[in-house]
Design a protein around this motif. Structure first.
Motif, short mmCIF file in Angstrom:
data_model
loop_
_atom_site.label_atom_id
_atom_site.label_comp_id
_atom_site.label_asym_id
_atom_site.label_seq_id
_atom_site.Cartn_x
_atom_site.Cartn_y
_atom_site.Cartn_z
N VAL A 1 0.83 -1.21 0.00
CA VAL A 1 0.00 0.00 0.00
C VAL A 1 0.85 1.25 0.00
O VAL A 1 0.46 2.28 0.53
CB VAL A 1 -0.99 0.01 1.19
N THR B 1 -5.72 1.97 4.67
CA THR B 1 -5.15 0.85 3.91
C THR B 1 -5.02 -0.43 4.73
O THR B 1 -4.56 -1.44 4.21
CB THR B 1 -3.78 1.23 3.35
N SER C 1 -4.78 -5.74 0.07
CA SER C 1 -3.56 -5.86 0.87
C SER C 1 -3.66 -7.03 1.84
O SER C 1 -2.73 -7.83 1.95
CB SER C 1 -3.31 -4.56 1.64
#
Length: 184
Positions: free
Chosen positions: A9, A56, A87
């Motif tokens: 990220v 994120t 992620s």
């Protein structure tokens, strides 16, 4: 940073849609604040950490890897939530970390006992989120952790730890008091 690259990220998507709300833009939590959160909240394998405004998902993944806790994140921005979900899938933590796109005031937070916020919202949204946390605290004790300028002055929370100031960052920990939650 190392963690951004590790979790894939390092280039988060641009945040859109918050400009006319009472939500702030994306503000990534630095590693030293994550470390302080883990230490001061005494996170362990039996905990479920919720990051309200998780961006994120870096805080959730780091805490899970370092402590074995389970984690749940809520992110208002759809593109940011998708980036966090990718992620988590890419790092193989989907069995321990769940990311939901939506409003933290409407998420099911009952399974969580530790809550983290890095100044994700203000005004009416913050008031609704604090009401949601009070609902959870009436069911079981909770810990609320904040970083940045966000303060959670609530009569049903007592300050447990304040790690001091690191530039613009302060990590604070609050515990719910069951006696103070009653009748609210």
């Amino acid at each position: 940073t190392f963690l951004d690259r590790l979790f894939g990220v390092d280039k988060p998507p641009p945040v859109v849609g918050w400009q006319h709300t009472d939500r702030w833009g994306f503000q990534p939590t630095p590693f030293f604040a994550i470390r302080e959160l883990i230490e001061k909240a005494r996170l362990g394998p039996s905990d479920v950490l919720a990051d309200l405004g998780c961006g994120t998902g870096k805080v959730l993944q780091t805490a899970t890897l370092l402590t074995g806790c389970r984690a749940f994140g809520v992110e208002f921005d759809p593109e940011m939530a998708k980036a966090a979900q990718r992620s988590v899938a890419n790092t193989g933590l989907s069995h321990r970390v769940q990311i939901e796109q939506g409003d933290a005031a409407h998420a099911n937070l009952d399974q969580c006992n530790v809550f983290y916020m890095f100044n994700p919202f203000h005004g009416e949204t913050r008031a609704r989120v604090m009401e949601k946390l009070l609902e959870v605290a009436k069911k079981h004790p909770i810990t609320v952790c904040t970083t940045g300028p966000m303060r959670v002055a609530q009569p049903w929370l007592t300050a447990e730890a304040d790690t001091g100031v690191y530039g613009a960052y302060t990590v604070s920990v609050f515990k719910s008091d069951p006696a103070l939650c009653e009748g609210r």
